[in-house]
Design a protein around this motif. Structure first.
Motif, PDB file in Angstrom:
ATOM      1  N   CYS A 297       1.494   5.320  -8.466  1.00 18.33           N
ATOM      2  CA  CYS A 297       1.094   5.124  -7.079  1.00 18.33           C
ATOM      3  C   CYS A 297       2.201   5.715  -6.203  1.00 18.33           C
ATOM      4  O   CYS A 297       3.376   5.569  -6.520  1.00 18.33           O
ATOM      5  N   CYS A 298       1.809   6.382  -5.132  1.00 20.18           N
ATOM      6  CA  CYS A 298       2.776   7.085  -4.292  1.00 20.18           C
ATOM      7  C   CYS A 298       2.843   6.470  -2.903  1.00 20.18           C
ATOM      8  O   CYS A 298       1.824   6.134  -2.304  1.00 20.18           O
ATOM      9  N   ILE A 299       4.064   6.346  -2.400  1.00 17.40           N
ATOM     10  CA  ILE A 299       4.305   5.912  -1.027  1.00 17.40           C
ATOM     11  C   ILE A 299       5.420   6.774  -0.464  1.00 17.40           C
ATOM     12  O   ILE A 299       6.494   6.887  -1.062  1.00 17.40           O
ATOM     13  N   LYS A 300       5.141   7.390   0.669  1.00 15.58           N
ATOM     14  CA  LYS A 300       6.108   8.211   1.385  1.00 15.58           C
ATOM     15  C   LYS A 300       6.763   9.250   0.464  1.00 15.58           C
ATOM     16  O   LYS A 300       7.965   9.447   0.466  1.00 15.58           O
ATOM     17  N   GLY A 301       5.919   9.873  -0.364  1.00 12.50           N
ATOM     18  CA  GLY A 301       6.386  10.954  -1.215  1.00 12.50           C
ATOM     19  C   GLY A 301       7.065  10.522  -2.494  1.00 12.50           C
ATOM     20  O   GLY A 301       7.399  11.346  -3.331  1.00 12.50           O
ATOM     21  N   ARG A 302       7.270   9.230  -2.662  1.00 11.12           N
ATOM     22  CA  ARG A 302       7.901   8.716  -3.884  1.00 11.12           C
ATOM     23  C   ARG A 302       6.813   8.194  -4.818  1.00 11.12           C
ATOM     24  O   ARG A 302       6.029   7.340  -4.439  1.00 11.12           O
ATOM     25  N   VAL A 303       6.782   8.714  -6.015  1.00 10.79           N
ATOM     26  CA  VAL A 303       5.767   8.340  -6.996  1.00 10.79           C
ATOM     27  C   VAL A 303       6.364   7.283  -7.926  1.00 10.79           C
ATOM     28  O   VAL A 303       7.407   7.517  -8.543  1.00 10.79           O
ATOM     29  N   TYR A 304       5.693   6.130  -8.004  1.00  8.71           N
ATOM     30  CA  TYR A 304       6.171   5.012  -8.804  1.00  8.71           C
ATOM     31  C   TYR A 304       5.279   4.803 -10.027  1.00  8.71           C
ATOM     32  O   TYR A 304       4.062   4.933  -9.941  1.00  8.71           O
ATOM     33  N   ASN A 305       5.910   4.445 -11.118  1.00 10.09           N
ATOM     34  CA  ASN A 305       5.174   4.071 -12.319  1.00 10.09           C
ATOM     35  C   ASN A 305       4.855   2.575 -12.195  1.00 10.09           C
ATOM     36  O   ASN A 305       5.720   1.735 -12.372  1.00 10.09           O
ATOM     37  N   VAL A 306       3.601   2.265 -11.880  1.00 13.51           N
ATOM     38  CA  VAL A 306       3.176   0.882 -11.662  1.00 13.51           C
ATOM     39  C   VAL A 306       2.391   0.349 -12.866  1.00 13.51           C
ATOM     40  O   VAL A 306       1.646  -0.624 -12.753  1.00 13.51           O
ATOM     41  N   SER A 307       2.577   0.986 -14.010  1.00 13.19           N
ATOM     42  CA  SER A 307       1.843   0.612 -15.222  1.00 13.19           C
ATOM     43  C   SER A 307       2.076  -0.832 -15.640  1.00 13.19           C
ATOM     44  O   SER A 307       1.229  -1.433 -16.302  1.00 13.19           O
ATOM     45  N   THR A 308       3.211  -1.410 -15.270  1.00  5.09           N
ATOM     46  CA  THR A 308       3.524  -2.784 -15.673  1.00  5.09           C
ATOM     47  C   THR A 308       2.762  -3.814 -14.858  1.00  5.09           C
ATOM     48  O   THR A 308       2.754  -4.990 -15.204  1.00  5.09           O
ATOM     49  N   SER A 309       2.124  -3.394 -13.789  1.00  2.00           N
ATOM     50  CA  SER A 309       1.380  -4.328 -12.940  1.00  2.00           C
ATOM     51  C   SER A 309      -0.104  -4.305 -13.291  1.00  2.00           C
ATOM     52  O   SER A 309      -0.731  -3.254 -13.282  1.00  2.00           O
ATOM     53  N   ARG A 310      -0.643  -5.463 -13.532  1.00  2.00           N
ATOM     54  CA  ARG A 310      -2.083  -5.560 -13.801  1.00  2.00           C
ATOM     55  C   ARG A 310      -2.900  -5.247 -12.563  1.00  2.00           C
ATOM     56  O   ARG A 310      -4.077  -4.920 -12.664  1.00  2.00           O
ATOM     57  N   ASN A 311      -2.308  -5.350 -11.389  1.00  3.39           N
ATOM     58  CA  ASN A 311      -3.036  -5.123 -10.136  1.00  3.39           C
ATOM     59  C   ASN A 311      -3.569  -3.708  -9.993  1.00  3.39           C
ATOM     60  O   ASN A 311      -4.516  -3.474  -9.258  1.00  3.39           O
ATOM     61  N   PHE A 312      -2.932  -2.743 -10.660  1.00  3.91           N
ATOM     62  CA  PHE A 312      -3.329  -1.345 -10.519  1.00  3.91           C
ATOM     63  C   PHE A 312      -4.223  -0.856 -11.659  1.00  3.91           C
ATOM     64  O   PHE A 312      -4.676   0.276 -11.647  1.00  3.91           O
ATOM     65  N   LEU A 313      -4.453  -1.700 -12.650  1.00  2.00           N
ATOM     66  CA  LEU A 313      -5.264  -1.297 -13.792  1.00  2.00           C
ATOM     67  C   LEU A 313      -6.735  -1.188 -13.389  1.00  2.00           C
ATOM     68  O   LEU A 313      -7.161  -1.812 -12.422  1.00  2.00           O
ATOM     69  N   PRO A 314      -7.519  -0.399 -14.123  1.00  2.00           N
ATOM     70  CA  PRO A 314      -8.940  -0.245 -13.789  1.00  2.00           C
ATOM     71  C   PRO A 314      -9.643  -1.595 -13.648  1.00  2.00           C
ATOM     72  O   PRO A 314      -9.495  -2.482 -14.482  1.00  2.00           O
ATOM     73  N   GLY A 315     -10.363  -1.746 -12.532  1.00  2.00           N
ATOM     74  CA  GLY A 315     -11.086  -2.983 -12.255  1.00  2.00           C
ATOM     75  C   GLY A 315     -10.289  -4.029 -11.498  1.00  2.00           C
ATOM     76  O   GLY A 315     -10.849  -5.023 -11.040  1.00  2.00           O
ATOM     77  N   ALA A 316      -8.991  -3.821 -11.324  1.00  2.00           N
ATOM     78  CA  ALA A 316      -8.146  -4.806 -10.630  1.00  2.00           C
ATOM     79  C   ALA A 316      -8.174  -4.566  -9.119  1.00  2.00           C
ATOM     80  O   ALA A 316      -8.738  -3.589  -8.632  1.00  2.00           O
ATOM     81  N   SER A 317      -7.517  -5.452  -8.381  1.00  2.00           N
ATOM     82  CA  SER A 317      -7.589  -5.422  -6.917  1.00  2.00           C
ATOM     83  C   SER A 317      -7.025  -4.149  -6.274  1.00  2.00           C
ATOM     84  O   SER A 317      -7.522  -3.710  -5.249  1.00  2.00           O
ATOM     85  N   TYR A 318      -5.974  -3.558  -6.859  1.00  2.00           N
ATOM     86  CA  TYR A 318      -5.397  -2.341  -6.291  1.00  2.00           C
ATOM     87  C   TYR A 318      -5.710  -1.103  -7.127  1.00  2.00           C
ATOM     88  O   TYR A 318      -5.044  -0.080  -7.000  1.00  2.00           O
ATOM     89  N   ALA A 319      -6.719  -1.184  -7.961  1.00  2.00           N
ATOM     90  CA  ALA A 319      -7.075  -0.061  -8.842  1.00  2.00           C
ATOM     91  C   ALA A 319      -7.408   1.197  -8.037  1.00  2.00           C
ATOM     92  O   ALA A 319      -7.155   2.309  -8.493  1.00  2.00           O
ATOM     93  N   PHE A 320      -7.937   1.022  -6.827  1.00  2.00           N
ATOM     94  CA  PHE A 320      -8.288   2.198  -6.015  1.00  2.00           C
ATOM     95  C   PHE A 320      -7.046   2.979  -5.570  1.00  2.00           C
ATOM     96  O   PHE A 320      -7.148   4.142  -5.184  1.00  2.00           O
ATOM     97  N   LEU A 321      -5.863   2.363  -5.649  1.00  2.00           N
ATOM     98  CA  LEU A 321      -4.626   3.065  -5.306  1.00  2.00           C
ATOM     99  C   LEU A 321      -3.991   3.752  -6.512  1.00  2.00           C
ATOM    100  O   LEU A 321      -3.077   4.557  -6.359  1.00  2.00           O
ATOM    101  N   ALA A 322      -4.475   3.438  -7.700  1.00  2.00           N
ATOM    102  CA  ALA A 322      -3.920   4.016  -8.924  1.00  2.00           C
ATOM    103  C   ALA A 322      -4.170   5.520  -8.944  1.00  2.00           C
ATOM    104  O   ALA A 322      -5.284   5.980  -8.727  1.00  2.00           O
ATOM    105  N   GLY A 323      -3.102   6.261  -9.154  1.00  2.00           N
ATOM    106  CA  GLY A 323      -3.214   7.711  -9.181  1.00  2.00           C
ATOM    107  C   GLY A 323      -3.393   8.318  -7.802  1.00  2.00           C
ATOM    108  O   GLY A 323      -3.935   9.412  -7.662  1.00  2.00           O
ATOM    109  N   GLY A 324      -2.930   7.629  -6.791  1.00  2.00           N
ATOM    110  CA  GLY A 324      -3.126   8.142  -5.435  1.00  2.00           C
ATOM    111  C   GLY A 324      -1.951   7.876  -4.510  1.00  2.00           C
ATOM    112  O   GLY A 324      -1.021   7.152  -4.840  1.00  2.00           O
ATOM    113  N   ASP A 325      -2.033   8.493  -3.333  1.00  2.59           N
ATOM    114  CA  ASP A 325      -1.030   8.279  -2.289  1.00  2.59           C
ATOM    115  C   ASP A 325      -1.516   7.144  -1.394  1.00  2.59           C
ATOM    116  O   ASP A 325      -2.627   7.199  -0.856  1.00  2.59           O
ATOM    117  N   ALA A 326      -0.699   6.120  -1.242  1.00  2.00           N
ATOM    118  CA  ALA A 326      -1.065   4.932  -0.469  1.00  2.00           C
ATOM    119  C   ALA A 326      -0.341   4.856   0.866  1.00  2.00           C
ATOM    120  O   ALA A 326      -0.440   3.842   1.557  1.00  2.00           O
TER     121      ALA A 326
END
Length: 174
Positions: A82-111
């Motif tokens: 997930c990217c914020i202000k040009g910095r790309v973070y590995n958020v794999s440890t958070s269940r929130n970004f996994l497919p079907g989770a609350s922030y899944a729509f931000l996975a692989g994108g600039d937020a």
């Protein structure tokens, strides 16, 4: 007669148990003993991430495009970024970004724009209208940047954001 003996044994066991007040205190103590090390471990991990992210040489990070970032959505590739202000973070440890989770729509994108506007809306995902953000919205982005720096490792920089920074710095210096 055997039923009476079993009943008396159960009655004896029940009467020999500690009172509910003792059980409540033991329960709370057990939860605290188990929870405190977990909280300490989480806190130390966040401090380590923050230190590593703030002391890293950004020029040593790889630069990836928005198209490459989109592949890191947890489905196409196993890592979730997930990217914020040009910095790309590995958020794999958070269940929130996994497919079907609350922030899944931000996975692989600039937020950046979505978080700046505090909008839980997919239309702001990968929106590169950085110049349209207000000073207050940039302040919100900085808050989120601090949160992400403490929580997740920064693994790359976003090419499109670097291009935006380059363009705005050349305009202000001219």
């Amino acid at each position: 007669k055997q039923l009476r003996i079993k009943f008396r044994m159960m009655q004896y066991v029940w009467e020999s148990l500690p009172s509910s007040d003792v059980l409540d205190v033991l329960g709370v103590t057990t939860v605290l003993v188990l929870l405190l090390p977990l909280l300490l471990f989480e806190h130390l991990g966040q401090r380590r991430n923050l230190h590593e992210n703030q002391s890293m040489d950004a020029s040593a990070l790889p630069v990836i495009s928005l198209e490459a970032l989109k592949m890191h959505n947890g489905t196409t590739l196993p890592f979730v970024y997930c990217c914020i202000k040009g910095r790309v973070y590995n958020v794999s440890t958070s269940r929130n970004f996994l497919p079907g989770a609350s922030y899944a729509f931000l996975a692989g994108g600039d937020a950046t724009v979505g978080l700046a506007k505090m909008a839980y809306d997919e239309q702001h995902r990968d929106c590169l209208d950085f110049a349209d953000l207000t000073e207050e919205e940039w302040s919100s982005v900085e808050h989120w940047l601090g949160y992400m720096d403490a929580k997740y490792p920064c693994v790359a920089l976003l090419k499109e954001y670097l291009d935006y920074e380059m363009k705005t710095s050349s305009v202000t210096s001219a």
